[in-house]
Each structure stands twice: as C-alpha cells, then as structure tokens.
Scaffold this motif. Sequence first.
Motif, short mmCIF file in Angstrom:
data_model
loop_
_atom_site.label_atom_id
_atom_site.label_comp_id
_atom_site.label_asym_id
_atom_site.label_seq_id
_atom_site.Cartn_x
_atom_site.Cartn_y
_atom_site.Cartn_z
N UNK A 157 0.83 -1.21 0.00
CA UNK A 157 0.00 0.00 0.00
C UNK A 157 0.87 1.26 0.00
N UNK A 158 1.96 1.24 0.75
CA UNK A 158 2.85 2.40 0.79
C UNK A 158 3.50 2.63 -0.58
N UNK A 159 3.89 1.55 -1.25
CA UNK A 159 4.59 1.69 -2.52
C UNK A 159 3.70 2.22 -3.64
N UNK A 160 2.42 1.96 -3.56
CA UNK A 160 1.52 2.38 -4.65
C UNK A 160 0.54 3.45 -4.21
N UNK A 161 0.89 4.19 -3.17
CA UNK A 161 0.09 5.35 -2.77
C UNK A 161 0.25 6.44 -3.83
N UNK A 162 -0.84 7.05 -4.31
CA UNK A 162 -0.73 8.05 -5.38
C UNK A 162 0.08 9.27 -4.93
N UNK A 163 0.70 9.92 -5.89
CA UNK A 163 1.47 11.13 -5.60
C UNK A 163 0.54 12.30 -5.34
N UNK A 164 0.97 13.28 -4.54
CA UNK A 164 0.17 14.49 -4.35
C UNK A 164 -0.07 15.20 -5.67
N UNK A 165 -1.13 16.00 -5.71
CA UNK A 165 -1.52 16.65 -6.97
C UNK A 165 -0.43 17.57 -7.49
#
Length: 343
Positions: free
Chosen positions: A158-166
């Motif tokens: 989950x940590x590795x594929x958390x989306x980047x901030x806008x």
Amino acid sequence: MIFAEKARRAGSVVMALGLSLTALPRAAFAQAAEAAAEATAAATEAAGNAAAKAGSYVPMKPVPGIGQPIDGAYGFQEQFSPNGHYALWMHNAILMPIITIISLFVLGLLMWVAYRYRTAKNPVASRTSHNTLIEVIWTLVPVLILVGIAIPSISLLAKQYKPAPENALTIKATGNQWFWTYGYPDNGGFEVISNMLPDEEAVKRGEPAKLGVDNRLVLPVGEPIRLQTTGADVIHSFAVPSLWFKLDAVPGRINEKVLFIEKPGVYYGQCSELCGARHGYMPIAIEALPRDKFNAWVLAQGGELDHQPKPAAAPAAAAAPAAAATEAATAEAAATESAAPAA
C-alpha cells in the motif's frame, strides 16, 4: 498706449500660464521615465542573478558505498527512502528471523528423525498412520506464520503504490534499446538522453564502471516525485536498489509510482527487465539535489520552474511606469498645443 500696455501684460500672463502648464507634464514624464528605468534595471539584475545561479550548477561527485554496490557485500544496499527503510526493517526484523527459525527447526527435525528412526535403533517400523495433535499443529502454525508475514507485506504494498500528491513534480522515464530518456513536462518539457559511459571515461570522472552515464536524471530531494515509465520499443524496467524503487516500462502504457529521496547524493540502478543484447549496458544514475540547486539546474537546461509563478512580474512592474510616462507625454503634447495659440 494704455490699451497696448494692457495687451502686453495679458499676453505675458497667458504665456507664463502656458509655460507652467507645460512644465507640469514634463516633470511627471521625467519621474515616470526614471521609475521605468529603475524597474528595467531591477528586472535586468534579477535576470542576471537567475542566469548566474543557473550557471553555478556543478555535477555532484558520487560517494563510494552510497547508492551503489560494494565489493564483497551481501544483502540489501543502504536505503534512502521511507519505503526502503520500512522494507529493510521488514526483511531484517520479520522475514530473516522466521526463515532462520524454520530452517533450523526443519534441519534439527530431519537430523533427529534420521538418528531416532534409523534401522539399528528401530528395526520394526511404526504402524502409526494418524496423529491428530501433530496434524493440527503443522496446519495452524504455517497459517499463523503466513498471517504474520502478510500484515506488514500488505502495508508495504500500500505504501509503494500510494498516489502522488496533486502538485508533485512529474518526471517521465522512457526505456530505449539501450539507453534512457528523461522528460520534464512540468519544467517546460525538455528531455535528457542518458547513455552509459565507457569504463575509462567513467573512472576518469570518478564514476563506477558500468554504472556511470553521460547525463544523469536530476531530481529534487526531500519531496514526493511522480515518476512515470514507458517503453519506446520493448519492455524495460526502471530499478534503483538503494531507493527501493522498481517499475516496469511497457510500450504503449504509462506506469506511475512515487519516488522519494531523503538525502542529496548520486544513486545508481540498472534496467532489470531483459530487453535485448545490450540489456546490461543501460544503467540509471539519479542525482538528488536540494530544491534551489535543482531549480538552478533546470534553468541551466533552458527549462522553467515547476509550479512556480512565471517571471512575468518584472515586465508587469515595468509596464505601469511606462504607461504613466505615455500618459504624461500625451498630456504634455496637449498642453503645448493648447498653449501655442494663446501665446
């Protein structure tokens, strides 16, 4: 005579009034022109400072043992990303102890069975076919072990594929046979082509052989980066072990993952997907710089700063005095024209 004297006096008054009206716009025009000159000088100085700052970029020297393999070492490289620290902790504190305990237990069990039930000690084989307690134990214990491994594993995924901030900086890495192309869409869209250096040139520059490149992927340190990968021809894979980062580059597809670098430095990786005859000769070199130095590097490449106000403030500031100067000039011309008939 009296009439003529009065006429001369009236003419003098009108001329003096006209001259005074003319002097006012001229003074305003001089002030406006001076303000415009000051604003232009300030804008020129700012541009000169930016150019000097851009020209101050110097490639960072790699540190032996940091972000690169070490001769004779085994295990993972030292990590410089949050996910890397978590994954390394999971490996060292959970996986390795469990693997070690299970391996020693199975080895001891095999040695005990081989000794206890050898022919000399046990000439008559046991006829026991079932043991409920043992079957329950060897079913439940592996289940509990797998559950204990699954919890931190799912958390790491989950940590590795958390989306980047806008507002994260976007970088696009394209795998080619056999080199990398790095695009900076948020910095004006310029690209950097990265090829492996010959061993002699790499050593001359202080780079590790087979890992040094002519142009590095330069990134800011201490902030999340949206790294996108794709392939121009076949499947490649963008992998940097010391940053715990690996993402396939597939033709016709954009893969995306967050890259976070904690410390300035140079970090090396390689394509980790078999991509052809020179698969082993397309290394990755990332140079992580503080934000101000990254901005200087971007300007040196002819790019623009990402998510920053465009340098239109200085021309706008200079435009206001220029407009005032134009209005003053118009007023001066009108006053002069109106004063001429009166004189």
